[in-house]
Design an enzyme around this catalytic site. Structure first.
Site, short mmCIF file in Angstrom:
data_model
loop_
_atom_site.label_atom_id
_atom_site.label_comp_id
_atom_site.label_asym_id
_atom_site.label_seq_id
_atom_site.Cartn_x
_atom_site.Cartn_y
_atom_site.Cartn_z
N GLU A 123 0.83 -1.22 0.00
CA GLU A 123 0.00 0.00 0.00
C GLU A 123 0.86 1.27 0.00
O GLU A 123 0.51 2.25 -0.64
CB GLU A 123 -0.97 0.00 1.19
N TYR A 160 -6.33 6.98 3.77
CA TYR A 160 -6.56 5.92 2.80
C TYR A 160 -5.80 4.64 3.20
O TYR A 160 -6.35 3.54 3.24
CB TYR A 160 -6.14 6.35 1.37
N ASP A 177 -9.88 5.41 -2.70
CA ASP A 177 -8.80 5.89 -3.56
C ASP A 177 -9.43 6.38 -4.87
O ASP A 177 -10.65 6.47 -4.98
CB ASP A 177 -7.76 4.78 -3.80
N CYS A 181 -14.67 -0.46 -14.45
CA CYS A 181 -15.16 0.93 -14.43
C CYS A 181 -13.96 1.86 -14.62
O CYS A 181 -13.60 2.66 -13.76
CB CYS A 181 -15.86 1.19 -13.09
N CYS A 208 -19.47 -1.29 -19.06
CA CYS A 208 -20.72 -1.42 -18.28
C CYS A 208 -21.44 -2.73 -18.54
O CYS A 208 -22.08 -3.27 -17.64
CB CYS A 208 -21.64 -0.24 -18.59
N CYS A 263 -20.36 -5.27 -16.08
CA CYS A 263 -20.22 -4.79 -14.71
C CYS A 263 -21.29 -5.41 -13.80
O CYS A 263 -22.47 -5.43 -14.16
CB CYS A 263 -20.36 -3.27 -14.69
S1 SF4 Z 1 -22.19 0.25 -14.83
FE1 SF4 Z 1 -20.40 -0.34 -13.71
S2 SF4 Z 1 -18.71 0.07 -15.14
FE2 SF4 Z 1 -20.50 1.19 -15.88
S3 SF4 Z 1 -20.27 3.19 -14.98
FE3 SF4 Z 1 -21.59 2.04 -13.63
S4 SF4 Z 1 -20.21 1.19 -12.09
FE4 SF4 Z 1 -18.95 1.86 -13.81
#
Ligand code: SF4
Length: 354
Positions: free
Chosen positions: A41, A124, A142, A194, A201, A204
């Site tokens: 870290e 952090y 972070d 992301c 997405c 995700c």
């Molecule tokens: S769907 Fe997932 S990858 Fe897309 S912006 Fe939202 S959190 Fe980020």
């Protein structure tokens, strides 16, 4: 709230299948070593995973325990750190190892409050160590986590103003169980799915819950206040060569920028460029200085530096006048442990006088 718990559990399921393999990360079901977590870290502050890997592995091979690191001479630690940048981190790392060895019997404390008392550990890092090494439900924030939270909850206020809002959202999701895995899962999601540009997405785990995705603004978040351009500074480095080919290097004072690191002597770094006359007046010795073509440039956190390089051959009498310096043969330049800016100066000088 059940929907928040559901989000955490969706992410943990994703993490169980897609976690990154990192040298400092414990395997599933294995308890993390706090020393390894702390070392990684500290190294990862302001630095990429790719840059950190070889340093982490060589530190751990050389100093496998916090006691071994605490017992090492500071100069060895600084030299091993050379090239990783932000050298105050290396000094604090060593100071922290000594405190852990001397005052905590070699064991890292497991609360954020106690961790925050240690050299080089900010909010952090304290949260990351508490969560990853001790499974404490600490909220880790972070750059990756900020980006994910800004998108998931469509926070459109710009950073840094929105930081506390993002922290509050992140805290609402942090689960009581598997807090360490959850912290690493959000960081992994930010690093691999992301991402700053073109978030993936469709793959995700939070795609249906994500407010920014629903609004079509994911790529525009997080918003950031415009950064002010860092100021420009100028300096002149002096490459002094002894009759046997050795070059004069010295160690910088232990406090301040690049503290304790090896350097090629130079003028102060100031806002105006140096004329040859001004530079020669600042040189450590009166000599026949030649200015090399080209500049060495380097970007520090708060300013950009442009360095010219002047070269001179010193007579034996001139060379003898220096004590407490490191006369270094060209063949040993690779082992010096220069900070990046000084490595650039050395490479520039060697290329131009070869
Ligand atoms: S769907 Fe997932 S990858 Fe897309 S912006 Fe939202 S959190 Fe980020």
């Amino acid at each position: 709230m059940p929907e928040l718990a559901a989000k955490a559990s969706q992410l943990l399921k994703w993490y169980d299948r897609h976690r990154r393999r990192l040298p400092w990360r414990a395997l599933p079901g294995v308890t993390a070593d706090p020393y390894a977590v702390w070392l990684s870290e500290i190294m990862l502050q302001q630095t990429t995973v790719t840059a950190v890997k070889p340093y982490y592995e060589s530190f751990l091979a050389r100093w496998p325990t916090v006691h071994a690191l605490a017992a090492a001479p500071t100069e060895d630690v600084m030299t091993a750190w050379a090239g990783l940048g932000y050298y105050a981190r290396a000094r604090n790392l060593h100071a922290c190892a000594r405190v852990i060895a001397a005052e905590h019997a070699g064991r890292f404390p497991d609360t954020e409050a106690e961790l925050l008392e240690l050299p080089g550990i900010g909010p952090y890092t304290a949260a990351a160590i508490a969560a990853i090494a001790f499974d404490v439900p600490a909220t880790v924030l972070d750059g990756n986590v900020e980006r994910v939270m800004a998108r998931l909850f469509a926070v459109t206020d710009p950073l840094p103003k929105s930081k506390e809002t993002l922290r509050a959202w992140a805290a609402t999701l942090t689960p009581k169980k598997r807090a360490g895995d959850y912290a690493q899962a959000v960081m992994d999601l930010g690093a691999t799915v992301c991402t700053p540009t073109s978030p993936a997405c469709v793959i995700c785990p939070w795609s249906t819950a994500c407010a920014a995705r629903a609004q079509g603004i994911a790529e525009t978040l997080p918003r950031k206040l415009k950064k002010v351009e860092p100021p420009q500074r100028y300096g002149v480095a002096f490459w002094m060569v002894r009759k046997d080919g050795a070059v004069l290097l010295r160690r910088r004072p232990s406090k301040g920028l690049l503290g304790g690191m090896v350097e090629v002597p130079s003028t102060p770094w100031r806002a105006e460029a140096w004329s040859p006359q001004e530079a020669h007046a600042e040189a450590p010795v009166k000599a026949q200085w030649r200015t090399l073509d080209g500049q060495v440039t380097h970007t520090f956190t708060h300013f950009r530096l442009s360095l010219q390089t002047c070269v001179a051959d010193l007579t034996p009498a001139q060379a003898k006048a220096f004590d407490d310096v490191l006369w270094t043969p060209l063949t040993a330049m690779g082992e010096v442990g220069f900070p990046s800016v000084m490595r650039k100066v050395a490479e520039h000088a060697m290329k131009h006088i070869a």
